[in-house]
Design a protein around this motif. Structure first.
Motif, PDB file in Angstrom:
ATOM      1  N   GLN A   1       0.958  -1.099   0.052  1.00  0.00           N
ATOM      2  CA  GLN A   1      -0.201  -0.146  -0.068  1.00  0.00           C
ATOM      3  C   GLN A   1       0.857   1.252   0.116  1.00  0.00           C
ATOM      4  OE1 GLN A   1      -2.720  -0.351   3.477  1.00  0.00           O
ATOM      5  NE2 GLN A   1      -3.519  -2.299   2.569  1.00  0.00           N
ATOM      6  N   LEU A   2       0.631   2.169  -1.056  1.00  0.00           N
ATOM      7  CA  LEU A   2       1.420   3.533  -1.044  1.00  0.00           C
ATOM      8  C   LEU A   2       1.613   4.118   0.080  1.00  0.00           C
ATOM      9  CD1 LEU A   2       2.948   4.747  -3.197  1.00  0.00           C
ATOM     10  CD2 LEU A   2       0.969   5.970  -3.948  1.00  0.00           C
ATOM     11  N   GLN A   3       0.560   4.249   1.013  1.00  0.00           N
ATOM     12  CA  GLN A   3       0.422   5.324   2.149  1.00  0.00           C
ATOM     13  C   GLN A   3       1.385   4.761   3.104  1.00  0.00           C
ATOM     14  OE1 GLN A   3      -2.247   3.822   0.976  1.00  0.00           O
ATOM     15  NE2 GLN A   3      -3.404   2.693   2.544  1.00  0.00           N
ATOM     16  N   ASP A   4       1.894   3.518   3.063  1.00  0.00           N
ATOM     17  CA  ASP A   4       2.944   2.975   4.065  1.00  0.00           C
ATOM     18  C   ASP A   4       4.366   3.549   3.773  1.00  0.00           C
ATOM     19  OD1 ASP A   4       0.875   1.460   4.931  1.00  0.00           O
ATOM     20  OD2 ASP A   4       1.477  -0.440   4.017  1.00  0.00           O
ATOM     21  N   TYR A   5       4.428   3.976   2.781  1.00  0.00           N
ATOM     22  CA  TYR A   5       5.998   4.553   2.719  1.00  0.00           C
ATOM     23  C   TYR A   5       6.234   5.955   2.626  1.00  0.00           C
ATOM     24  CZ  TYR A   5       6.265  -0.133   0.291  1.00  0.00           C
ATOM     25  OH  TYR A   5       6.376  -1.567   0.254  1.00  0.00           O
ATOM     26  N   SER A   6       7.243   6.396   2.791  1.00  0.00           N
ATOM     27  CA  SER A   6       7.902   7.776   3.061  1.00  0.00           C
ATOM     28  C   SER A   6       7.358   8.693   2.375  1.00  0.00           C
ATOM     29  CB  SER A   6       9.343   7.762   3.382  1.00  0.00           C
ATOM     30  OG  SER A   6       9.952   7.742   2.110  1.00  0.00           O
ATOM     31  N   SER A   7       7.181   9.953   2.783  1.00  0.00           N
ATOM     32  CA  SER A   7       6.684  11.092   2.045  1.00  0.00           C
ATOM     33  C   SER A   7       7.559  11.348   0.882  1.00  0.00           C
ATOM     34  CB  SER A   7       6.583  12.460   2.999  1.00  0.00           C
ATOM     35  OG  SER A   7       7.963  12.758   3.561  1.00  0.00           O
ATOM     36  N   TRP A   8       8.947  11.136   0.889  1.00  0.00           N
ATOM     37  CA  TRP A   8       9.856  11.341  -0.268  1.00  0.00           C
ATOM     38  C   TRP A   8       9.505  10.380  -1.276  1.00  0.00           C
ATOM     39  CZ3 TRP A   8      13.226   8.507  -3.342  1.00  0.00           C
ATOM     40  CH2 TRP A   8      14.041   9.227  -4.073  1.00  0.00           C
ATOM     41  N   PHE A   9       9.034   9.061  -1.125  1.00  0.00           N
ATOM     42  CA  PHE A   9       8.843   8.096  -2.257  1.00  0.00           C
ATOM     43  C   PHE A   9       7.430   8.606  -2.677  1.00  0.00           C
ATOM     44  CE2 PHE A   9      11.443   4.746  -0.275  1.00  0.00           C
ATOM     45  CZ  PHE A   9      12.232   4.499  -1.417  1.00  0.00           C
ATOM     46  N   LEU A  10       6.331   9.172  -1.923  1.00  0.00           N
ATOM     47  CA  LEU A  10       5.093   9.242  -2.421  1.00  0.00           C
ATOM     48  C   LEU A  10       5.170  10.467  -3.293  1.00  0.00           C
ATOM     49  CD1 LEU A  10       3.104   9.268   1.109  1.00  0.00           C
ATOM     50  CD2 LEU A  10       3.210   7.553  -0.868  1.00  0.00           C
ATOM     51  N   LYS A  11       5.929  11.568  -2.957  1.00  0.00           N
ATOM     52  CA  LYS A  11       6.480  12.692  -3.704  1.00  0.00           C
ATOM     53  C   LYS A  11       6.892  12.319  -5.080  1.00  0.00           C
ATOM     54  CE  LYS A  11       8.452  17.430  -3.918  1.00  0.00           C
ATOM     55  NZ  LYS A  11       9.340  18.213  -3.260  1.00  0.00           N
ATOM     56  N   GLN A  12       7.681  11.558  -5.095  1.00  0.00           N
ATOM     57  CA  GLN A  12       8.416  10.945  -6.406  1.00  0.00           C
ATOM     58  C   GLN A  12       7.618  10.167  -7.349  1.00  0.00           C
ATOM     59  OE1 GLN A  12      11.401  12.208  -7.220  1.00  0.00           O
ATOM     60  NE2 GLN A  12      11.502  13.313  -5.365  1.00  0.00           N
ATOM     61  N   LEU A  13       6.700   9.203  -6.737  1.00  0.00           N
ATOM     62  CA  LEU A  13       5.877   8.524  -7.356  1.00  0.00           C
ATOM     63  C   LEU A  13       4.841   8.955  -7.945  1.00  0.00           C
ATOM     64  CD1 LEU A  13       6.590   5.020  -5.403  1.00  0.00           C
ATOM     65  CD2 LEU A  13       7.439   5.811  -7.629  1.00  0.00           C
ATOM     66  N   ASN A  14       4.184  10.110  -7.061  1.00  0.00           N
ATOM     67  CA  ASN A  14       2.858  10.784  -7.557  1.00  0.00           C
ATOM     68  C   ASN A  14       3.051  11.795  -8.463  1.00  0.00           C
ATOM     69  OD1 ASN A  14       1.016   9.385  -6.114  1.00  0.00           O
ATOM     70  ND2 ASN A  14       1.446  10.141  -4.089  1.00  0.00           N
ATOM     71  N   ASN A  15       4.450  12.249  -8.794  1.00  0.00           N
ATOM     72  CA  ASN A  15       4.663  13.261  -9.790  1.00  0.00           C
ATOM     73  C   ASN A  15       4.365  12.667 -11.233  1.00  0.00           C
ATOM     74  OD1 ASN A  15       6.761  14.234 -11.952  1.00  0.00           O
ATOM     75  ND2 ASN A  15       7.009  15.760 -10.101  1.00  0.00           N
ATOM     76  N   SER A  16       3.562  13.208 -11.805  1.00  0.00           N
ATOM     77  CA  SER A  16       3.039  12.487 -13.287  1.00  0.00           C
ATOM     78  C   SER A  16       4.167  12.375 -14.161  1.00  0.00           C
ATOM     79  CB  SER A  16       2.046  13.451 -13.704  1.00  0.00           C
ATOM     80  OG  SER A  16       2.534  15.055 -13.881  1.00  0.00           O
ATOM     81  N   HIS A  17       5.169  13.186 -14.210  1.00  0.00           N
ATOM     82  CA  HIS A  17       6.259  13.172 -15.059  1.00  0.00           C
ATOM     83  C   HIS A  17       6.954  11.930 -14.882  1.00  0.00           C
ATOM     84  CE1 HIS A  17       9.394  14.309 -18.082  1.00  0.00           C
ATOM     85  NE2 HIS A  17      10.130  14.119 -16.891  1.00  0.00           N
ATOM     86  N   ASN A  18       7.380  11.927 -13.423  1.00  0.00           N
ATOM     87  CA  ASN A  18       8.236  10.604 -13.070  1.00  0.00           C
ATOM     88  C   ASN A  18       7.377   9.343 -13.361  1.00  0.00           C
ATOM     89  OD1 ASN A  18      10.121  12.240 -11.989  1.00  0.00           O
ATOM     90  ND2 ASN A  18       9.579  12.509 -10.246  1.00  0.00           N
TER      91      ASN A  18
END
Length: 256
Positions: free
Chosen positions: A115-132
């Motif tokens: 589950q995505l919410q289990d991971y650190s805010s840095w991972f969330l920021k990188q993976l939720n960036n549409s370009h990335n």
């Protein structure tokens, strides 16, 4: 450590380091010629840059010890100091970033779901960036991992998150990579709506897929962090020997 001993040891250490740097550069060249897609080929520049930088400072250290040149040894120690600081900072950050997140066991499955919410805010920021994510998603589609799944096999985090819908959706499995989407899930998980049987869609737009990638990145970063700990210890020893060699070189030059 005596003058001759420190200089001799330092020469051989840097000679071996030069050979290691050449091996890293050769590996980078091999990667650039054998991987034609942008996903893996983009990894070659950091590898080549690292190899070239290690080779450069090794030459400086080797020549400094060979010539008993305190200026070259000072330059070598300055470069090596910044490398040590960089390794230390990266390693600490890597352990902090990868501290959160783990899989969840599901009854009847031989693999975990993530589950995505289990991971650190840095991972969330990188993976939720549409370009990335678009770039990462294109790499996942090209890898074609989802076409060779076994219904009973233990799946990797990426296969579990990207190649199939979350188990809470309840879609009946026709085979390992095809589900009956006429079933209407009761789960409110948005991933249930995003999953498609199409090879190019699957669950690549799902949060579960991003979570699988986060778990993969976490594992890789932990391996790199542990390697950096060993590298930091080795380079610290080389730094100590270099300090001895520089001090002895300055003492030797002052005697003339």
């Amino acid at each position: 450590m005596g003058l001759r001993t420190s200089t001799f040891v330092f020469r051989w250490i840097n000679f071996l380091t030069m050979l290691l740097a050449i091996a890293v550069i050769v590996f980078g060249v091999w990667m650039s010629t054998h991987h034609h897609d942008g996903c893996r080929k983009s990894l070659t520049l950091p590898v080549l840059g690292l190899g070239a930088f290690i080779f450069l400072i090794s030459i400086i250290g080797f020549l400094g010890a060979l010539k008993n040149n305190s200026i070259l040894l000072w330059l070598y120690l300055i470069f090596l100091f910044f490398i040590l600081v960089g390794i230390l900072v990266f390693t600490v950050l890597a352990f902090i970033v990868t501290n959160n997140g783990s899989g969840h066991g599901v009854a009847g499955l031989r693999y975990k779901e993530y589950q995505l919410q289990d991971y650190s805010s840095w991972f969330l920021k990188q993976l939720n960036n549409s370009h990335n994510w678009e770039r990462l998603k294109s790499c996942l589609v090209k890898s074609d991992d989802c076409s060779s799944l076994s219904k009973t096999s233990k799946l990797t985090p990426i296969e579990a998150g990207c190649c199939r819908p979350p188990s809470q959706c309840g879609y009946p499995a026709v085979n390992a990579s095809y589900y009956d989407l006429t079933f209407h899930p009761t789960s409110s998980n948005n991933d249930c709506k995003l999953y498609k049987n199409s090879r190019g869609v699957k669950c690549y737009n799902c949060d579960s897929c991003k979570a699988g990638v986060a778990q993969y990145m976490k594992t890789e970063w932990r391996v790199v962090a542990m390697f950096n700990v060993v590298l930091f210890i080795v380079l610290s020893f080389i730094y100590f020997v270099g300090c001895c060699a520089r001090r002895n070189a300055a003492r030797s030059n002052s005697n003339f």
